[in-house]
Design a protein around this motif. Structure first.
Motif, PDB file in Angstrom:
ATOM      1  N   LEU A 134       0.830  -1.206   0.000  1.00 56.75           N
ATOM      2  CA  LEU A 134       0.000   0.000   0.000  1.00 56.75           C
ATOM      3  C   LEU A 134       0.862   1.253   0.000  1.00 56.75           C
ATOM      4  O   LEU A 134       0.520   2.263  -0.622  1.00 56.75           O
ATOM      5  CB  LEU A 134      -0.931  -0.001   1.207  1.00 56.75           C
ATOM      6  N   TYR A 135       1.990   1.198   0.714  1.00 64.22           N
ATOM      7  CA  TYR A 135       2.912   2.327   0.754  1.00 64.22           C
ATOM      8  C   TYR A 135       3.552   2.545  -0.618  1.00 64.22           C
ATOM      9  O   TYR A 135       3.633   3.669  -1.112  1.00 64.22           O
ATOM     10  CB  TYR A 135       3.985   2.084   1.814  1.00 64.22           C
ATOM     11  N   GLU A 136       4.006   1.467  -1.240  1.00 63.23           N
ATOM     12  CA  GLU A 136       4.669   1.571  -2.544  1.00 63.23           C
ATOM     13  C   GLU A 136       3.713   2.074  -3.624  1.00 63.23           C
ATOM     14  O   GLU A 136       4.119   2.750  -4.562  1.00 63.23           O
ATOM     15  CB  GLU A 136       5.252   0.217  -2.934  1.00 63.23           C
ATOM     16  N   LYS A 137       2.433   1.747  -3.495  1.00 62.34           N
ATOM     17  CA  LYS A 137       1.432   2.224  -4.450  1.00 62.34           C
ATOM     18  C   LYS A 137       0.893   3.608  -4.069  1.00 62.34           C
ATOM     19  O   LYS A 137      -0.010   4.130  -4.720  1.00 62.34           O
ATOM     20  CB  LYS A 137       0.271   1.227  -4.528  1.00 62.34           C
ATOM     21  N   GLU A 138       1.435   4.187  -2.999  1.00 63.01           N
ATOM     22  CA  GLU A 138       1.034   5.519  -2.528  1.00 63.01           C
ATOM     23  C   GLU A 138      -0.457   5.579  -2.196  1.00 63.01           C
ATOM     24  O   GLU A 138      -1.115   6.604  -2.373  1.00 63.01           O
ATOM     25  CB  GLU A 138       1.393   6.589  -3.561  1.00 63.01           C
ATOM     26  N   ILE A 139      -0.983   4.474  -1.703  1.00 61.42           N
ATOM     27  CA  ILE A 139      -2.382   4.415  -1.271  1.00 61.42           C
ATOM     28  C   ILE A 139      -2.489   4.768   0.210  1.00 61.42           C
ATOM     29  O   ILE A 139      -3.435   5.418   0.653  1.00 61.42           O
ATOM     30  CB  ILE A 139      -2.974   3.015  -1.532  1.00 61.42           C
ATOM     31  N   LEU A 140      -1.508   4.354   0.971  1.00 64.46           N
ATOM     32  CA  LEU A 140      -1.538   4.583   2.416  1.00 64.46           C
ATOM     33  C   LEU A 140      -0.111   4.709   2.914  1.00 64.46           C
ATOM     34  O   LEU A 140       0.773   3.959   2.495  1.00 64.46           O
ATOM     35  CB  LEU A 140      -2.251   3.439   3.125  1.00 64.46           C
ATOM     36  N   GLU A 141       0.116   5.669   3.797  1.00 67.77           N
ATOM     37  CA  GLU A 141       1.453   5.883   4.346  1.00 67.77           C
ATOM     38  C   GLU A 141       1.474   5.532   5.828  1.00 67.77           C
ATOM     39  O   GLU A 141       1.008   6.310   6.659  1.00 67.77           O
ATOM     40  CB  GLU A 141       1.883   7.337   4.159  1.00 67.77           C
ATOM     41  N   PRO A 142       1.994   4.385   6.195  1.00 69.92           N
ATOM     42  CA  PRO A 142       2.092   4.045   7.616  1.00 69.92           C
ATOM     43  C   PRO A 142       2.931   5.082   8.347  1.00 69.92           C
ATOM     44  O   PRO A 142       4.042   5.388   7.917  1.00 69.92           O
ATOM     45  CB  PRO A 142       2.795   2.675   7.606  1.00 69.92           C
ATOM     46  N   PRO A 143       2.420   5.664   9.410  1.00 65.98           N
ATOM     47  CA  PRO A 143       3.143   6.743  10.093  1.00 65.98           C
ATOM     48  C   PRO A 143       4.460   6.303  10.702  1.00 65.98           C
ATOM     49  O   PRO A 143       5.280   7.138  11.042  1.00 65.98           O
ATOM     50  CB  PRO A 143       2.159   7.194  11.172  1.00 65.98           C
ATOM     51  N   CYS A 144       4.685   4.988  10.842  1.00 69.48           N
ATOM     52  CA  CYS A 144       5.933   4.528  11.464  1.00 69.48           C
ATOM     53  C   CYS A 144       7.152   4.861  10.631  1.00 69.48           C
ATOM     54  O   CYS A 144       8.264   4.899  11.156  1.00 69.48           O
ATOM     55  CB  CYS A 144       5.881   3.029  11.730  1.00 69.48           C
ATOM     56  N   PHE A 145       7.010   5.116   9.319  1.00 71.20           N
ATOM     57  CA  PHE A 145       8.166   5.564   8.555  1.00 71.20           C
ATOM     58  C   PHE A 145       7.851   6.741   7.641  1.00 71.20           C
ATOM     59  O   PHE A 145       8.418   6.895   6.568  1.00 71.20           O
ATOM     60  CB  PHE A 145       8.824   4.424   7.764  1.00 71.20           C
ATOM     61  N   GLN A 146       6.962   7.565   8.107  1.00 65.68           N
ATOM     62  CA  GLN A 146       6.687   8.799   7.390  1.00 65.68           C
ATOM     63  C   GLN A 146       7.950   9.639   7.278  1.00 65.68           C
ATOM     64  O   GLN A 146       8.149  10.360   6.304  1.00 65.68           O
ATOM     65  CB  GLN A 146       5.604   9.595   8.110  1.00 65.68           C
ATOM     66  N   PHE A 147       8.822   9.560   8.274  1.00 66.66           N
ATOM     67  CA  PHE A 147      10.034  10.356   8.303  1.00 66.66           C
ATOM     68  C   PHE A 147      10.954  10.088   7.111  1.00 66.66           C
ATOM     69  O   PHE A 147      11.829  10.885   6.789  1.00 66.66           O
ATOM     70  CB  PHE A 147      10.817  10.081   9.587  1.00 66.66           C
ATOM     71  N   LEU A 148      10.804   8.953   6.429  1.00 64.92           N
ATOM     72  CA  LEU A 148      11.691   8.619   5.323  1.00 64.92           C
ATOM     73  C   LEU A 148      11.620   9.659   4.207  1.00 64.92           C
ATOM     74  O   LEU A 148      12.535   9.768   3.396  1.00 64.92           O
ATOM     75  CB  LEU A 148      11.343   7.235   4.754  1.00 64.92           C
ATOM     76  N   GLU A 149      10.523  10.428   4.172  1.00 65.65           N
ATOM     77  CA  GLU A 149      10.379  11.443   3.145  1.00 65.65           C
ATOM     78  C   GLU A 149      10.981  12.772   3.557  1.00 65.65           C
ATOM     79  O   GLU A 149      11.029  13.708   2.775  1.00 65.65           O
ATOM     80  CB  GLU A 149       8.896  11.630   2.801  1.00 65.65           C
ATOM     81  N   GLU A 150      11.459  12.871   4.805  1.00 63.58           N
ATOM     82  CA  GLU A 150      12.060  14.105   5.273  1.00 63.58           C
ATOM     83  C   GLU A 150      13.523  14.173   4.825  1.00 63.58           C
ATOM     84  O   GLU A 150      14.294  13.260   5.100  1.00 63.58           O
ATOM     85  CB  GLU A 150      11.993  14.187   6.812  1.00 63.58           C
ATOM     86  N   PRO A 151      13.942  15.242   4.171  1.00 63.18           N
ATOM     87  CA  PRO A 151      15.312  15.330   3.675  1.00 63.18           C
ATOM     88  C   PRO A 151      16.365  15.209   4.768  1.00 63.18           C
ATOM     89  O   PRO A 151      17.440  14.670   4.552  1.00 63.18           O
ATOM     90  CB  PRO A 151      15.356  16.737   3.042  1.00 63.18           C
ATOM     91  N   ALA A 152      16.045  15.726   5.972  1.00 61.32           N
ATOM     92  CA  ALA A 152      17.049  15.732   7.032  1.00 61.32           C
ATOM     93  C   ALA A 152      17.126  14.417   7.794  1.00 61.32           C
ATOM     94  O   ALA A 152      18.022  14.225   8.604  1.00 61.32           O
ATOM     95  CB  ALA A 152      16.749  16.873   8.010  1.00 61.32           C
ATOM     96  N   ASP A 153      16.184  13.499   7.546  1.00 61.48           N
ATOM     97  CA  ASP A 153      16.160  12.216   8.242  1.00 61.48           C
ATOM     98  C   ASP A 153      16.362  12.369   9.748  1.00 61.48           C
ATOM     99  O   ASP A 153      17.335  11.874  10.316  1.00 61.48           O
ATOM    100  CB  ASP A 153      17.248  11.290   7.682  1.00 61.48           C
ATOM    101  N   PRO A 154      15.473  13.086  10.447  1.00 56.88           N
ATOM    102  CA  PRO A 154      15.701  13.395  11.860  1.00 56.88           C
ATOM    103  C   PRO A 154      15.831  12.180  12.757  1.00 56.88           C
ATOM    104  O   PRO A 154      16.564  12.205  13.726  1.00 56.88           O
ATOM    105  CB  PRO A 154      14.469  14.235  12.247  1.00 56.88           C
ATOM    106  N   PHE A 155      15.117  11.073  12.450  1.00 61.13           N
ATOM    107  CA  PHE A 155      15.184   9.905  13.319  1.00 61.13           C
ATOM    108  C   PHE A 155      16.584   9.311  13.389  1.00 61.13           C
ATOM    109  O   PHE A 155      16.938   8.643  14.342  1.00 61.13           O
ATOM    110  CB  PHE A 155      14.238   8.811  12.820  1.00 61.13           C
ATOM    111  N   LYS A 156      17.354   9.524  12.366  1.00 56.46           N
ATOM    112  CA  LYS A 156      18.612   8.799  12.271  1.00 56.46           C
ATOM    113  C   LYS A 156      19.609   9.181  13.363  1.00 56.46           C
ATOM    114  O   LYS A 156      20.580   8.472  13.589  1.00 56.46           O
ATOM    115  CB  LYS A 156      19.240   9.028  10.898  1.00 56.46           C
TER     116      LYS A 156
END
Length: 374
Positions: free
Chosen positions: A115-137
């Motif tokens: 669902l994530y790969e088809k851009e139907i649903l974005e699980p919030p557990c890795f929403q951060f992957l779209e952030e350029p600064a990757d704050p979680f890292k």
């Protein structure tokens, strides 16, 4: 089922730590564009300042990391720590499969990934992957400061909500995932299925401290080596503990929004009642809980509350107090009984102390208001 995009607010908070830009560096760059020659004294001063800042950064970071090594893990929190450490490890490595596994029932991970790969649903557990600064890292678990069981009325919701992926998974198994439009309809209409393979009976709320290592693109003035955070964990037999980024954070947000709306309704109703019955004193508090009434007679307080009920039907289990200051309604605060995360107040300016610190609880807000009008 909704497409929850903003459940996990971690990204918004951490973005303030990773803004790109350095006032000192910008000033130096601007100056060099005007003056081509730099004196030997200026160069020496700049190098000394840089060395001092680097030494300060290294010293503070070393102190934090040294303290981290002294943190003790009890038997009770060992399993909690294991799943949190795994999450941060997967975050560093951008391991989508790993992040899903520590967040969702195992048998639904492939469905969520599709669902994530088809851009139907974005699980919030890795929403951060779209952030350029990757704050979680740059974060990892420093300590688990407290652990308490989640209220049963929340735990009972896990099966229904996570179980919706049973419907979606069955559809994909039987029909494939080629028809994206149909799959979107299935996702939006998914319902809990009674044959869901798991049953959640245990969930906990963890209060944690996270540590952060500074990075090159983080201005030193924004760096905070330690921050507080709360995680919700739920347990599935045979799979272990999972981190809930999907359900409870969204419920907390929905409850807070509901109470925020309710306090505004009460505020408007209270203004009408006050204009009708007048006042016994310039400063007082009237509450749905009579023990919180201040500077008013019980008869006046009862008339006030009853008058509000004629204009507004409050939700079950909602408790509130109304602050009258200098003869006018100044603030209404409320929360659902036993659900401290639902606390809110109206107007917005009364959600903060005078020094702009966020007021975190209904009881704290009551005491602040009481002290102010005494």
């Amino acid at each position: 089922m909704k497409k929850f995009i903003s459940v996990f607010a971690f990204t918004a908070i951490l973005c303030s730590f990773v803004s790109c830009g350095n006032d000192v560096a910008e000033e130096i760059s601007e100056e060099s564009s005007v003056t081509e020659e730099v004196t030997e004294e200026e160069t020496t001063t700049e190098e000394t300042t840089t060395e001092e800042m680097t030494t300060e950064e290294e010293t503070i970071t070393e102190e934090v990391m040294e303290e981290e090594t002294t943190v003790e893990t009890t038997e009770e929190t060992a399993e909690y720590q294991e799943v949190l450490d795994k999450f941060f490890e997967c975050s560093v490595n951008e391991d989508i499969d790993g992040i899903l596994k520590v967040s969702y029932p195992d048998k639904y991970c492939d469905t969520l990934k599709l669902l994530y790969e088809k851009e139907i649903l974005e699980p919030p557990c890795f929403q951060f992957l779209e952030e350029p600064a990757d704050p979680f890292k740059n974060f990892r678990l420093f300590s688990i400061d407290s652990a308490e069981p989640l209220a049963q009325d929340y735990i009972s919701l896990f099966d229904d909500n996570y179980g919706q992926f049973q419907t979606i998974g069955k559809y994909i198994e039987q029909n494939g995932a080629e028809n994206t439009d149909e799959l979107k309809n299935i996702v939006s209409e998914a319902q809990y299925q009674p044959d869901t393979y798991f049953h959640v009976e245990n969930a906990v709320k963890l209060t944690c401290t996270l540590s952060r290592e500074p990075t090159d693109n983080c201005p030193w003035e924004d760096y905070e080596p330690l921050i507080d955070w709360e995680f919700i964990l739920y347990y599935i037999d045979g799979e272990g503990w999972k981190i809930d980024f999907w359900l409870i954070p969204q419920i907390y947000e929905n409850e807070k929004e509901a109470v925020c709306q309710e306090t505004e309704y009460i505020y408007n109703s209270a203004e009408t009642v006050l204009s009708e019955i007048g006042t016994e004193s310039e400063n007082f508090i009237v509450s749905s809980d009579s023990s919180k009434n201040y500077n008013v007679s019980s008869e006046f307080a009862d008339n006030f509350v009853n008058g509000i009920s004629e204009y507004y039907q409050k939700r079950p289990n909602l408790q509130y107090f109304i602050v009258v200051e200098n003869g006018e309604i100044s603030n209404v605060s409320g929360e659902y009984e036993g659900k401290t995360k639902s606390f809110s107040s109206f107007p917005d300016k009364y959600k903060y102390t005078e020094d702009r610190r966020v007021i975190l609880s209904y009881e704290e807000d009551y005491q602040i208001c009481l002290d102010k009008i005494k």
